[in-house]
Design an enzyme around this catalytic site. Structure first.
Site, short mmCIF file in Angstrom:
data_model
loop_
_atom_site.label_atom_id
_atom_site.label_comp_id
_atom_site.label_asym_id
_atom_site.label_seq_id
_atom_site.Cartn_x
_atom_site.Cartn_y
_atom_site.Cartn_z
N HIS A 1 0.57 2.83 11.74
CA HIS A 1 1.45 3.99 11.54
C HIS A 1 1.72 4.98 12.71
O HIS A 1 0.62 5.19 13.59
CB HIS A 1 0.87 5.13 10.17
CG HIS A 1 1.43 5.80 9.64
ND1 HIS A 1 1.15 6.93 9.36
CD2 HIS A 1 2.73 6.16 9.50
CE1 HIS A 1 1.92 7.69 8.50
NE2 HIS A 1 3.12 7.23 8.78
N HIS B 1 0.73 -1.27 0.07
CA HIS B 1 -0.07 0.12 -0.04
C HIS B 1 1.04 1.12 0.09
O HIS B 1 1.74 1.46 0.98
CB HIS B 1 -0.74 0.01 1.51
CG HIS B 1 -2.09 1.16 1.24
ND1 HIS B 1 -1.61 2.47 1.06
CD2 HIS B 1 -3.34 1.03 1.54
CE1 HIS B 1 -2.91 3.28 1.21
NE2 HIS B 1 -3.74 2.18 1.48
N TYR C 1 -14.78 4.25 6.09
CA TYR C 1 -13.51 4.44 5.77
C TYR C 1 -12.83 3.03 5.89
O TYR C 1 -13.31 2.38 6.81
CB TYR C 1 -12.81 5.34 6.88
CG TYR C 1 -11.35 5.47 6.55
CD1 TYR C 1 -10.78 5.76 5.34
CD2 TYR C 1 -10.56 5.47 7.90
CE1 TYR C 1 -9.17 5.88 5.28
CE2 TYR C 1 -9.03 5.43 7.92
CZ TYR C 1 -8.62 5.69 6.57
OH TYR C 1 -7.31 5.73 6.50
N GLU D 1 -2.66 14.55 11.52
CA GLU D 1 -3.65 14.21 10.78
C GLU D 1 -4.95 14.33 11.27
O GLU D 1 -5.51 13.71 12.59
CB GLU D 1 -3.35 12.66 10.18
CG GLU D 1 -2.07 12.42 9.85
CD GLU D 1 -1.91 10.74 9.49
OE1 GLU D 1 -3.00 10.11 9.62
OE2 GLU D 1 -0.79 10.18 9.29
N HIS E 1 -1.73 4.80 15.30
CA HIS E 1 -3.08 4.80 14.79
C HIS E 1 -2.94 3.60 13.73
O HIS E 1 -1.91 3.22 13.29
CB HIS E 1 -3.54 6.16 14.31
CG HIS E 1 -2.55 6.72 13.22
ND1 HIS E 1 -1.61 7.53 13.76
CD2 HIS E 1 -2.81 6.76 11.93
CE1 HIS E 1 -1.08 7.86 12.32
NE2 HIS E 1 -1.55 7.90 11.40
#
Length: 444
Positions: A341, A298, A356, A347, A377
């Site tokens: 991450h 990704h 989402y 963010e 997160h």
């Protein structure tokens, strides 16, 4: 002639991002061969609106020349606005901005107001960084409103407004003409531009990133090539339209996070012609040309970048506006949702519609989340288990969704309102607590 906000616009738009536009609502209203003639056509006044310093490099210089019935200076003195104010523009420690916790934060949608509330009255600052007075950083606002602005006009001297509607269309009249914006579209209103918002669907809710710093621009594409992401031709700017209307009106200004009001005896939407490259625009997020991996892994979310505000450090943006639109996922032997991450950037996320793909539940349209610098997160437990077992030899389409992110290089500081509101989800951290330990040193 009036800019009738009671029905959809009939005029078209001018296509292109940052173009040198020229448009007139009456033939010959634009002066020929000069900006400020001794006498402008039709008895109009010539007025320049500067969005950058006069001496900014040509490629970054933004300004427009307006030919209007009365200059913008024609209004009574400003005085403090006595209506509802929930805005913040300075993000140092204060009563409005308490110490920032390192916790992951998530909010339910801002409730719709019970009392009649227009766009200005419905604004509330959730978070931000930097300083409007110093012209760096941003403020992140939400809005919830249920009535159109009536005989009232608004502008922000603090920054350009990137508006992301989540519920309800916005009919926006500006000095430059008309923008009709619906959910899954965005609008950008430059610093200083006067506008009014009508709500044709009644209730309206959405998000705003107010950019205090360098103007938003399209990112460079690098090895992607000459096409991709948000294409310049899909950005739409209003054609000139005007109204010559007199009455007892109110002009509201936002300066350093405070609202001020002044009596004005005419509509400021009296610009009969204009030219330049500093103007409002809109963009349909559904036209974004999404880039992704067709082999494995990704890629970083920078591939979803729509607009950026650059900082003084090369390659490090002050603000990135990123979207997560419908897209095909085809990478094999790959964990396809966004990975776990920790980020040097901060963010703030929102959701226009759908779901989402990194959160199975809890993150709903109109809601928001904040993951600040180095706060861990990523996908919740249910998403991780499902994505770890899916057959990756078959492509999968993430459909009927539109999530987005305001990412900043500096800490995003939630306001006192954001930390105290009943919409803050106290149990957000629980979505990761059911993540199981799978480690077995005897079995690879």
């Amino acid at each position: 002639m009036t800019l009738d906000l009671s029905k959809p616009a009939t005029a078209g738009y001018l296509s292109g991002f940052g173009n040198e536009f020229a448009t007139e609502a009456l033939p010959g209203a634009l002066p020929h061969g000069r900006n400020s003639p001794q006498r402008a056509p039709y008895g109009l006044y010539a007025e320049q609106l500067s969005g950058t310093a006069f001496t900014a490099p040509r490629g970054h210089n933004r300004r427009a020349w307006l030919y209007r019935i009365r200059p913008a200076a024609v209004h009574r003195p400003f005085e403090p606005f006595t209506g509802r104010q929930r805005l913040v523009a300075e993000f140092g420690d204060s009563a409005d901005v308490p110490p920032t916790p390192p916790n992951q934060l998530r909010w339910d949608p801002l409730p719709m107001p019970v009392e009649p509330t227009d766009f200005v009255e419905g604004l509330v600052t959730m978070a931000g960084n930097g300083s409007a007075a110093a012209m760096n950083g941003c403020a992140i606002h939400l809005y919830a409103a249920n009535r159109s602005m009536q005989d009232r006009f608004f502008y922000s001297a603090d920054g350009e407004l990137l508006i992301v509607p989540q519920q309800g269309r916005l009919f926006i009249a500006t000095e430059f003409g008309r923008l009709d914006v619906e959910p899954a579209e965005i609008a950008v209103i430059p610093r200083g531009v006067r506008f009014a918002v009508a709500l044709p669907d009644g209730d309206a809710r959405g998000y705003i990133c107010e950019n205090f710093g360098a103007l938003l621009r399209l990112p460079d594409l690098g090895p992607i090539g000459s096409n991709g992401l948000a294409n310049p031709r899909d950005f739409l700017t209003p054609q000139a339209a005007y109204e010559d209307r007199e009455g007892a009106f109110e002009l509201i200004a936002k300066l350093n996070g405070r609202l001020w009001r002044a009596d004005i005896g005419h509509s400021p939407f009296d610009v009969v012609a204009w030219h330049g490259n500093y103007a409002p625009y809109k963009y349909d997020l559904r036209l974004f040309n999404t880039i992704g991996s067709i082999s494995y892994d990704h890629p970083d979310p920078s591939i979803f970048l729509v607009l950026q505000s650059q900082s003084d450090s090369p390659g490090v943006d002050a603000i990135d506006f990123v979207i997560f639109p419908p897209r095909w996922l085809a990478a094999e032997d790959t964990f396809r949702p966004p990975w776990f991450h920790r980020n040097v950037a901060s963010e703030f996320m929102g959701l226009v519609h759908g779901a989402y793909d990194a959160k199975a539940e809890g993150f709903v349209p109109g809601g928001a989340s904040l993951h600040n610098c180095m706060s861990g997160h990523g996908p919740d437990a249910d998403t991780f288990e499902k994505a770890s077992a899916i057959d990756t030899t078959r492509p999968h389409k993430v459909d009927a969704t539109m999530a987005f992110m305001f990412e900043t290089r500096t800490l995003i500081r939630p306001t006192r309102y954001a930390l105290d509101t009943a919409q803050l989800q106290a149990d957000y951290f629980e979505c990761w607590q059911r993540i199981e330990k799978h480690f077995n040193p005897e079995q690879r």
